[in-house]
Structures are given as C-alpha cells and as structure tokens.
Write a protein that holds these residues in place. Structure first.
Motif, PDB file in Angstrom:
ATOM      1  N   PRO A 209       1.072 -10.730  -1.760  1.00  0.00           N
ATOM      2  CA  PRO A 209       1.217  -9.533  -2.606  1.00  0.00           C
ATOM      3  C   PRO A 209      -0.113  -9.180  -3.282  1.00  0.00           C
ATOM      4  O   PRO A 209      -0.824 -10.055  -3.776  1.00  0.00           O
ATOM      5  CB  PRO A 209       2.265  -9.954  -3.641  1.00  0.00           C
ATOM      6  CG  PRO A 209       3.001 -11.081  -2.992  1.00  0.00           C
ATOM      7  CD  PRO A 209       1.985 -11.802  -2.154  1.00  0.00           C
ATOM      8  N   PRO A 211      -0.505  -6.126  -5.653  1.00  0.00           N
ATOM      9  CA  PRO A 211      -0.120  -4.880  -6.339  1.00  0.00           C
ATOM     10  C   PRO A 211      -1.300  -4.309  -7.140  1.00  0.00           C
ATOM     11  O   PRO A 211      -2.188  -5.049  -7.575  1.00  0.00           O
ATOM     12  CB  PRO A 211       1.008  -5.334  -7.263  1.00  0.00           C
ATOM     13  CG  PRO A 211       0.728  -6.780  -7.515  1.00  0.00           C
ATOM     14  CD  PRO A 211       0.114  -7.303  -6.260  1.00  0.00           C
ATOM     15  N   TYR A 212      -1.296  -3.018  -7.298  1.00  0.00           N
ATOM     16  CA  TYR A 212      -2.320  -2.371  -8.121  1.00  0.00           C
ATOM     17  C   TYR A 212      -1.662  -1.263  -8.943  1.00  0.00           C
ATOM     18  O   TYR A 212      -0.558  -0.804  -8.622  1.00  0.00           O
ATOM     19  CB  TYR A 212      -3.452  -1.815  -7.259  1.00  0.00           C
ATOM     20  CG  TYR A 212      -3.025  -0.756  -6.270  1.00  0.00           C
ATOM     21  CD1 TYR A 212      -3.073   0.602  -6.620  1.00  0.00           C
ATOM     22  CD2 TYR A 212      -2.590  -1.105  -4.991  1.00  0.00           C
ATOM     23  CE1 TYR A 212      -2.683   1.578  -5.715  1.00  0.00           C
ATOM     24  CE2 TYR A 212      -2.197  -0.142  -4.088  1.00  0.00           C
ATOM     25  CZ  TYR A 212      -2.247   1.201  -4.452  1.00  0.00           C
ATOM     26  OH  TYR A 212      -1.853   2.167  -3.566  1.00  0.00           O
ATOM     27  N   LYS A 213      -2.364  -0.843 -10.014  1.00  0.00           N
ATOM     28  CA  LYS A 213      -1.800   0.140 -10.936  1.00  0.00           C
ATOM     29  C   LYS A 213      -2.496   1.483 -10.780  1.00  0.00           C
ATOM     30  O   LYS A 213      -3.701   1.544 -10.544  1.00  0.00           O
ATOM     31  CB  LYS A 213      -1.927  -0.348 -12.375  1.00  0.00           C
ATOM     32  CG  LYS A 213      -1.086  -1.585 -12.665  1.00  0.00           C
ATOM     33  CD  LYS A 213      -1.246  -2.037 -14.109  1.00  0.00           C
ATOM     34  CE  LYS A 213      -0.390  -3.275 -14.387  1.00  0.00           C
ATOM     35  NZ  LYS A 213      -0.528  -3.731 -15.789  1.00  0.00           N
ATOM     36  N   GLN A 243       2.894   0.609 -11.138  1.00  0.00           N
ATOM     37  CA  GLN A 243       2.422  -0.469 -10.256  1.00  0.00           C
ATOM     38  C   GLN A 243       2.871  -0.173  -8.828  1.00  0.00           C
ATOM     39  O   GLN A 243       4.049   0.037  -8.560  1.00  0.00           O
ATOM     40  CB  GLN A 243       2.972  -1.829 -10.706  1.00  0.00           C
ATOM     41  CG  GLN A 243       2.466  -2.987  -9.845  1.00  0.00           C
ATOM     42  CD  GLN A 243       2.754  -4.336 -10.467  1.00  0.00           C
ATOM     43  OE1 GLN A 243       2.197  -4.670 -11.512  1.00  0.00           O
ATOM     44  NE2 GLN A 243       3.626  -5.100  -9.835  1.00  0.00           N
ATOM     45  N   THR A 245       3.282  -1.414  -4.939  1.00  0.00           N
ATOM     46  CA  THR A 245       3.403  -2.628  -4.127  1.00  0.00           C
ATOM     47  C   THR A 245       2.478  -2.541  -2.921  1.00  0.00           C
ATOM     48  O   THR A 245       2.490  -1.548  -2.182  1.00  0.00           O
ATOM     49  CB  THR A 245       4.849  -2.824  -3.639  1.00  0.00           C
ATOM     50  OG1 THR A 245       5.703  -2.912  -4.778  1.00  0.00           O
ATOM     51  CG2 THR A 245       4.981  -4.087  -2.802  1.00  0.00           C
TER      52      THR A 245
END
Length: 562
Positions: A209, A211-213, A243, A245
C-alpha cells in the motif's frame, strides 16, 4: 484385448433362464449389481438369482462374453477356465475382486488366481478406507493439539507474529516468482530478526500500500450530511483533504535467501530414516502423479514445491528416504487439491498447507510410515489457532484425497512388483540355461564343440527353447538318469544335483499358459533342438569316433555324450 473390452454386470432372478423373471444388464458397477441382487424379494427365490459379468467390445458395442459368477450356491471361479481372457482383463479382475469382498459369506468354487487375490486386498483397503482414515486424521488432530500445548509454542508464536500476512494477490505473486518460498519478510524485517539477506539474492516483487493525500474543492455538508447553501441558494464549497488508495512495487525475501540467527521451530526440521520397498514406492508415486516429479538442488530451506505454471513437482535431492516420500506426497496433494484456480480461490495459504501436509501424513501412516514428528508441528504452524480451524474444515477433503491416492498407489505398486517378479523370473531362467550349457561343456568339451558346430550361442538358444516348450522335465530326468548310472564325474556331481533341484523348481512354476506366451526360437533352432535334446546328450553312449578323439579321459566321462 484389455484396452478394447468394457466390463459391465448383469443381475438375473433366474440364473438358468434369464428371461424368466427380473433381469438387468449393462450395470456399470459391482455395488449397483449387488444392490439389485439383494433387492430381489425372498418370496421369488424359488429360482436361483445370479450376478453375471459381461465383456463388451468398446468399439462395436457387441457382447464379447457373458457368464454368471454369483449364485446362492457360491462364487463360481471355475467359469474363468472357460473364459481365460476375462481373467487377464484388469477391469474384470477388479470387478471379480470386489464381488469376492462383498460376498465373503459365500463359498468360493474353484481357485482364485493370484492377480485377483491381490486385488481383493486393494478393494478391501478402498472400501474400509473411510473408517481407517478417520482414525488416522483423529490422531493427527490430537497430535496438533499437543503441539499447541508444548512449551516452545509461545516462542514460536512470537516469532511468527513478526511475519506479515500477505493478501491473496501477493501470495500468488510470491508463488509465481518463487514457488518454493516458505516464509517471506522485508529486508528490514529480516534484519530486525537477526538475519540478513545473502549477497546477490534477487527480491520477490509484491505490491505494498502507498496511499497519498490530495486536496479537493467539495460541497460543504451540514450535520445531517446535506449540502450547505448560501443566501443565493448556491452550494457552499470547501477544501477537503482526501486519501487516495494506491500501491507500489516492493521487495520481499524468502527465508531461504537469508542467513543468521536460527528461527524457533515446533518439530524436527527433517525426517530421518529409510522406507521399506523404497525404490518401488517412489516409482509408484512418480507414475501415479499426473505431472512430472524431478529431483533438484533447491536453494534454501524448501524441501519441495509444485510449480503451478510449469505443472511439475520438484523434490530436494539428497534427503532421507522418509523425508523424500513424505515431501513427494505433500506436493502431490498440492497438485491434486490446489492446481485449479477456481476451486481454491477462497482458500488461504494456511488452508492449502494444512490440507497438503495432512494428506501426506494420512497416506504415509496408512503405509506404516510415521511422519508425526514433522507433520504435527507443520500443521500446527500453518493453523491459525488452537481450534485447528483449517484442519477441521478440510477433514472430508483430506480423507477423500488420501483414499484416492492410496488406491492409485496400491494398484501401481502391485503392477510394478508383478513386472519386477517377471523380470526376476526371466533372469533366473536365463541363469539356469547358462548353467546347463556350462555343465554340458564341462561334462565333455570335445563333444560340446562338435554339437554346437563352433557356435556356442546356438546351444544356449536351443536349450532355452526346450525349457520354454516345457521340456524342463525331460532335461531333469536325463541328468537324474546320468547320476543314477554313474555317468557324471565326481567333480560335477554336486553341480548336477543342484541343476536337478533348480529344474524341479522351474517345472513346478512353469504353467502351460506361460509357455504359450514365450517367444519361440526360429525354425532352424527348433529343428536342431529336436534332433539333439539334452536328455539325449546325457543318455546316449559315445560313438567310437568320439572315443578316439579323447583317449586321456576317464571311462565314465567317455560314456557320456554332450
């Protein structure tokens, strides 16, 4: 003939006149035939009911042979004397064996051929398999529970807790890149456990994973989740951090790619010991397995693996016989149960390993091969808890797979042993022929030279032809007469007596049916063997010309012709 004939069964209310009363034909299994046979009402038993066996030409559908085998009077094995090709048909052998097993209370009329007797044991194992295998799997379950209660289980759990639980997709990626992988961890993870990745090792690519914002302008919502509007009725906007995915490719490394501090284990790392009839047993496994089994130098800790893409099984070479057999059956269980993606899409890696090792333990235990020191801890290690959820959920699958595998192994083992016995018998008979030939040569080398016309191979071939034409008794009598008459020199008496004993054994073993199957010598050899039998050589007096050619030989030796 065995390939072209299909075996079916018949049931008749009246065995003498099939058209009188109830009659069934084309029955596919013995069990169906027995059920129909037993369903005939007792009040209609004034006629004697029967179960028959029928052979049908698979190509034309025409009846090839049909006869009644079972009546209230017994199982008439003498009928095979009239239908010898039925006795040689493998499917018919199993059918008759099952009939013998299911009608133990009936008298058997005549002799049961060895091939059928052997198959009765296989049928018995198959039919009684469910109860027997339940006992074995119950023992497995208890053994696994005992492991959970052991002192080192807590230490084992602490270590295993440090390993990540991979998703189904990542498990597939690992299996595709390194089928033999057992325990995988990141580079940093191994370092924290006191182990390090060996130089030059290539990482196994999986998805992690990432994830980034992001900030987006969205409708502002009130406490009830409804959009807030301004005085003009327009939706009020606000910046919201969200956020997203996403995934990135990272490396993981198998235990076999690392060195360092030993990991705690629940049982032995490898089984030691030999297995009875190992060469035949491992060959049977290789032949019943639908994919190739090869022995390789597998790097790392893995003892074997089933390659799902290449459809093959690899076994670590150099292991003990016990570990090799256990591992082969374990990987065969993977191939049998876990090769179809649709059938196993909902099964976890834990469930697959529990099933494969449980099948291996059950099959090995059936053959008296004890793998409990290894299997109990292996199943415990792959179980998710003390409740043995995976094992309990798969008991029916495990028992069925084990029973199917045992049946196939039994059949193949019997076939291989029969082939080996046939080869051994041929070698023994060839040795007898060679020793008879050498005896004739030692008895009178000059006459031997004349009779073989300078071609010793001819004499051996002719003698072999005589034996296989069932003339062993004549040769035996010839040597016995020579011994009785004192025509054998003292230094050859023991050899002659030994040959008499071996010929006697040969004559007892040799049946008329076997001699028909032997390859006859060419016509020239047949003619010569008729003119000069071994009995004639040993019994006739030497002619005067031969006497003159051997003046230094003893009187006894001069009286015997080779």
């Amino acid at each position: 003939m065995d390939r072209k004939l299909k075996v079916t069964y018949t049931v008749a209310e009246c065995n003498e006149f099939h058209h009188m009363g109830e009659y069934h034909d084309g029955i596919k299994t013995v069990k169906e035939a027995v059920d129909l046979y037993n369903s005939i009402p007792p009040e209609r038993m004034n006629a004697i009911p029967s179960i028959g066996i029928a052979l049908i030409d698979a190509n034309t559908g025409q009846d090839f042979a049909q006869f009644d085998l079972v009546t209230r009077n017994g199982i008439d094995m003498d009928m095979l004397n009239y239908y010898p090709y039925v006795e040689k048909n493998t499917a018919a052998q199993y059918g008759i064996a099952e009939i013998l097993y299911r009608f133990k209370e009936l008298e058997v009329l005549g002799n049961v051929p060895k091939d059928i007797r052997d198959k009765v044991k296989i049928v018995e194992n198959r039919e009684q398999g469910a109860e027997r295998l339940k006992d074995i799997t119950d023992k497995l379950e208890q053994g696994v529970k005992d492991v959970f209660e052991s002192d080192n289980y807590k230490e084992f759990l602490k270590t295993m807790a440090k390993f990540p639980r991979y998703s189904v997709n990542n498990s597939i990626l690992i299996m595709m890149q390194k089928p033999e992988a057992s325990l995988c961890q990141s580079f940093t993870g191994w370092k924290q456990m006191g182990r390090y990745v060996k130089k030059g090792e290539k990482g196994i690519k999986i998805l992690a994973p990432a994830p980034y914002k992001v900030t987006r302008l969205m409708d502002k919502l009130d406490d009830k989740g409804k959009p807030v509007v301004d005085k003009d009725g327009e939706h009020v906007k606000e910046e919201v951090e969200m956020q997203v995915t996403a995934f990135k490719v990272v490396n993981t490394f198998d235990l076999s790619q690392t060195d360092g501090k030993e990991l705690p284990s629940l049982g032995v790392n490898e089984l030691e010991g030999n297995v009875d009839r190992y060469p035949v047993f491992i060959e049977a496994l290789k032949q019943v397995c639908p994919v190739p089994i090869t022995f390789e130098d597998i790097k790392g800790e893995a003892k074997g693996y089933y390659h799902t893409e290449e459809k093959r099984i690899a076994i670590q070479k150099g292991m003990s016989e016990l570990q090799t057999i256990k591992t082969a059956i374990h990987e065969m269980a993977h191939q049998m149960l876990h090769s179809e993606k649709d059938a196993v899409k909902d099964k976890t890696r834990n469930s697959k390993e529990v099933e494969a090792e449980s099948v291996a333990y059950t099959v090995c235990q059936h053959y008296g091969i004890d793998t409990s020191d290894y299997s109990f801890s292996y199943v415990a290690g792959w179980s998710s808890g003390k409740e043995t959820t995976e094992l309990r959920a798969s008991l029916d699958v495990i028992r069925k797979a084990a029973n199917d595998m045992i049946t196939k192994i039994d059949e193949k083992e019997q076939e291989l042993i029969a082939q080996k016995d046939a080869v051994s018998k041929e070698e023994k008979n060839d040795a007898l022929v060679n020793d008879l030939d050498q005896f004739a040569k030692d008895l009178d080398p000059y006459d031997y030279q004349d009779n073989t016309e300078g071609n010793p191979e001819y004499n051996t071939a002719a003698m072999k032809a005589q034996l296989y034409k069932n003339d062993g008794l004549d040769i035996k009598k010839g040597i016995e007469e020579a011994l009785e008459n004192g025509d054998i020199p003292d230094d050859l008496v023991d050899t002659a007596k030994s040959l008499v004993g071996r010929l006697d054994e040969f004559c007892k073993e040799k049946s008329v049916e076997e001699t028909k199957d032997e390859v006859a010598p060419d016509s020239k050899e047949q003619d010569k063997s008729k003119k000069e039998s071994v009995r004639d050589k040993l019994a006739k007096e030497k002619n005067k010309a031969k006497k003159k050619s051997t003046p230094k030989q003893s009187k006894k030796k001069d009286e015997v012709t080779i």
